[in-house]
Design a protein around this motif. Sequence first.
Motif, PDB file in Angstrom:
ATOM      1  N   LEU A  81       0.808  -1.214   0.000  1.00  0.00           N
ATOM      2  CA  LEU A  81       0.000   0.000   0.000  1.00  0.00           C
ATOM      3  C   LEU A  81       0.849   1.277   0.000  1.00  0.00           C
ATOM      4  CD1 LEU A  81      -2.853  -0.920   2.515  1.00  0.00           C
ATOM      5  CD2 LEU A  81      -2.689  -1.397   0.064  1.00  0.00           C
ATOM      6  N   LYS A  82       2.123   1.143   0.344  1.00  0.00           N
ATOM      7  CA  LYS A  82       3.096   2.244   0.263  1.00  0.00           C
ATOM      8  C   LYS A  82       2.652   3.488   1.027  1.00  0.00           C
ATOM      9  CE  LYS A  82       4.758   0.631  -4.219  1.00  0.00           C
ATOM     10  NZ  LYS A  82       4.951   0.942  -5.651  1.00  0.00           N
ATOM     11  N   VAL A 179       6.005  10.461  -3.850  1.00  0.00           N
ATOM     12  CA  VAL A 179       7.297  10.969  -4.314  1.00  0.00           C
ATOM     13  C   VAL A 179       8.342   9.915  -3.993  1.00  0.00           C
ATOM     14  CG1 VAL A 179       9.086  12.713  -4.022  1.00  0.00           C
ATOM     15  CG2 VAL A 179       6.678  13.397  -4.019  1.00  0.00           C
ATOM     16  N   GLY A 180       9.071   9.469  -5.012  1.00  0.00           N
ATOM     17  CA  GLY A 180      10.100   8.458  -4.789  1.00  0.00           C
ATOM     18  C   GLY A 180       9.553   7.183  -4.190  1.00  0.00           C
ATOM     19  N   ASP A 181       8.362   6.746  -4.633  1.00  0.00           N
ATOM     20  CA  ASP A 181       7.750   5.502  -4.172  1.00  0.00           C
ATOM     21  C   ASP A 181       7.332   5.559  -2.706  1.00  0.00           C
ATOM     22  OD1 ASP A 181       6.826   3.089  -5.245  1.00  0.00           O
ATOM     23  OD2 ASP A 181       8.411   1.945  -4.283  1.00  0.00           O
ATOM     24  N   VAL A 182       7.181   6.761  -2.170  1.00  0.00           N
ATOM     25  CA  VAL A 182       6.745   6.943  -0.786  1.00  0.00           C
ATOM     26  C   VAL A 182       5.502   7.827  -0.793  1.00  0.00           C
ATOM     27  CG1 VAL A 182       7.361   7.845   1.482  1.00  0.00           C
ATOM     28  CG2 VAL A 182       9.103   6.701   0.089  1.00  0.00           C
ATOM     29  N   LYS A 195      15.625  20.603  -5.435  1.00  0.00           N
ATOM     30  CA  LYS A 195      15.152  21.644  -6.350  1.00  0.00           C
ATOM     31  C   LYS A 195      14.000  21.144  -7.203  1.00  0.00           C
ATOM     32  CE  LYS A 195      19.599  24.041  -6.856  1.00  0.00           C
ATOM     33  NZ  LYS A 195      20.679  24.397  -7.802  1.00  0.00           N
ATOM     34  N   GLN A 196      14.087  19.883  -7.659  1.00  0.00           N
ATOM     35  CA  GLN A 196      13.020  19.295  -8.458  1.00  0.00           C
ATOM     36  C   GLN A 196      12.365  18.155  -7.682  1.00  0.00           C
ATOM     37  OE1 GLN A 196      12.172  17.242 -12.822  1.00  0.00           O
ATOM     38  NE2 GLN A 196      14.249  17.318 -12.076  1.00  0.00           N
ATOM     39  N   VAL A 197      11.043  18.121  -7.662  1.00  0.00           N
ATOM     40  CA  VAL A 197      10.292  17.037  -7.048  1.00  0.00           C
ATOM     41  C   VAL A 197       9.395  16.420  -8.115  1.00  0.00           C
ATOM     42  CG1 VAL A 197       8.486  16.455  -5.384  1.00  0.00           C
ATOM     43  CG2 VAL A 197      10.348  17.994  -4.718  1.00  0.00           C
ATOM     44  N   ILE A 198       9.495  15.094  -8.268  1.00  0.00           N
ATOM     45  CA  ILE A 198       8.699  14.366  -9.259  1.00  0.00           C
ATOM     46  C   ILE A 198       7.582  13.625  -8.530  1.00  0.00           C
ATOM     47  CG2 ILE A 198       8.740  12.604 -11.056  1.00  0.00           C
ATOM     48  CD1 ILE A 198      11.716  13.278 -11.451  1.00  0.00           C
ATOM     49  N   VAL A 199       6.352  13.922  -8.885  1.00  0.00           N
ATOM     50  CA  VAL A 199       5.184  13.395  -8.185  1.00  0.00           C
ATOM     51  C   VAL A 199       4.521  12.304  -9.018  1.00  0.00           C
ATOM     52  CG1 VAL A 199       2.955  13.963  -7.141  1.00  0.00           C
ATOM     53  CG2 VAL A 199       4.835  15.618  -7.065  1.00  0.00           C
ATOM     54  N   ALA A 200       4.166  11.201  -8.361  1.00  0.00           N
ATOM     55  CA  ALA A 200       3.405  10.121  -8.985  1.00  0.00           C
ATOM     56  C   ALA A 200       2.102   9.949  -8.209  1.00  0.00           C
ATOM     57  CB  ALA A 200       4.228   8.830  -8.987  1.00  0.00           C
ATOM     58  N   GLY A 201       1.371   8.882  -8.507  1.00  0.00           N
ATOM     59  CA  GLY A 201       0.103   8.650  -7.828  1.00  0.00           C
ATOM     60  C   GLY A 201      -0.973   9.564  -8.361  1.00  0.00           C
ATOM     61  N   SER A 202      -1.716  10.207  -7.479  1.00  0.00           N
ATOM     62  CA  SER A 202      -2.812  11.069  -7.907  1.00  0.00           C
ATOM     63  C   SER A 202      -2.844  12.340  -7.068  1.00  0.00           C
ATOM     64  CB  SER A 202      -4.150  10.338  -7.791  1.00  0.00           C
ATOM     65  OG  SER A 202      -4.406   9.963  -6.447  1.00  0.00           O
ATOM     66  N   LEU A 203      -3.340  13.394  -7.691  1.00  0.00           N
ATOM     67  CA  LEU A 203      -3.544  14.680  -7.017  1.00  0.00           C
ATOM     68  C   LEU A 203      -4.969  15.119  -7.283  1.00  0.00           C
ATOM     69  CD1 LEU A 203      -0.320  16.729  -7.829  1.00  0.00           C
ATOM     70  CD2 LEU A 203      -1.193  16.267  -5.547  1.00  0.00           C
TER      71      LEU A 203
END
Length: 481
Positions: A81-82, A179-182, A195-203
């Motif tokens: 479920l991370k 972010v980063g699988d967390v 400086k850069q943040v890469i977002v996954a999942g949903s917003l």
Amino acid sequence: MRKTFLLAVALMATATVGAQTVIWNGEDKELGSDGGFWNRADPTVVEDNGNKCLKITLKDNPGGWADEHRMAALPISEVNLKGLRRISMRIKMSESHNVMIKLTKEGDGGYTGDETRRWFWYDAANGWQTLVYEYGAGPNSENIVDEGNTLIEIYPYEFDNKWGQEIYIDDIQLEGPMVGDVAVRTMADGALTDKQVIVAGSLRKGSYQCTWDGDWHSEPYDDYSLLLSKLSPDVCFLNLTGAAVADGDSPQLRLKNPNLLILSPTDFFDTDNVIRWDGEKNVTPNMVLNETYPFYTPIDFTASAVKVTRQIYAGVNTFCLPFYVGKDEIGGTLGIFKEVDDTKAVFTKKDFADANVPFLMTECSALDELNFTDKGVVNTPEAMGTAFIGVYAVTDGEGKYGIGTENSFVKGGSGAKVNTFHAYLVNTGGESKTIVFDDGTTAIRNLQNRADSEYYDLNGLRVVEPTKGLYIVNGKKCVVK
């Protein structure tokens, strides 16, 4: 227990793109197979408008325990479920009804499905509807773990005998930004500092209603506010192209750093500093920048309009900007650094400065902002200059040379700062350096029109109530004792 009023807000009223944290969507399953579900209610992978989904058929129990064929059971022992605790799924039924799910974990520290029941009201009448279940709140929520869960059980009609009903299920997934699988929800406030943040999942942002105790709970969710709480002011670039984005609220994301750039997968964000692909290049209609916040971009893009808020003094100013600048766009004489020694800094007159190249302008008019149109913004390099250095974050200015009196650079003292989109000379000895163009002319900083009562420090900043120290008054050095 029934819900007798319509759900006011559906989670996915708007289209989404990007990658979700998927538990099951059928796309990697064979048509006609059971899709990995247990043999309850005849699970079969079918197609609906070209999309693979699961069909179950409720039937009378031919033997065994009573609820065996009223539900679909998906093993999730290999699912992590991370840190996410919001579960959604799409479902299509012929009748309005409560749809219940259970989350179970066998063994030590486990929980039974009876302890983790959640309900959502389906009312789409033969149409697909997204149902949302909250495991970050409600009974046993504090005991839910990421790994080792056994089953998700789905009861389309709770425990009613609806034999023969065909139900379609798809897109069982975890909701929330990562972010980063967390999961972002598990992070400390301000924990994201790159400086850069890469977002996954949903917003997403909105509310839904579900229950676990007989009362319907309106559960607000605001993934944008959640993400903002984890961002530090040092974050300058937010990449959302790998996330499913809806109900956009990009201005909220820029509250800590107004210079924040957002690379968006959709046109939900039609606001400042949002970059999108127009089919040929990355573009933003407007970019707004401020000299008191950091800036960074790892990509090139085009900005239709740019506003830079910064103090520009009458006379000489230093600059470093992420796009090409012609001298006429600011006004005055533009100089590119050539060399420096103990007594002077030499610049070469040019008609322009390339992106990320520090430069000096003389004969400037006093302004508090600059405006540009149709600018090609260039990705930020590791460094911008060696002896004359541009900065994209507020920098300690002690020991560095900034613009001082008339036509010189002066060494910054304790507490001195170099603001974003400015430049400074490195310490090469001496307290000041005359600004010289390689044709032999000098740059004169205009202080003559300022009233005698106005005091300025050696960085050219006005001081309302001067204390002991060295100041510039009416263009001349003055010691306050």
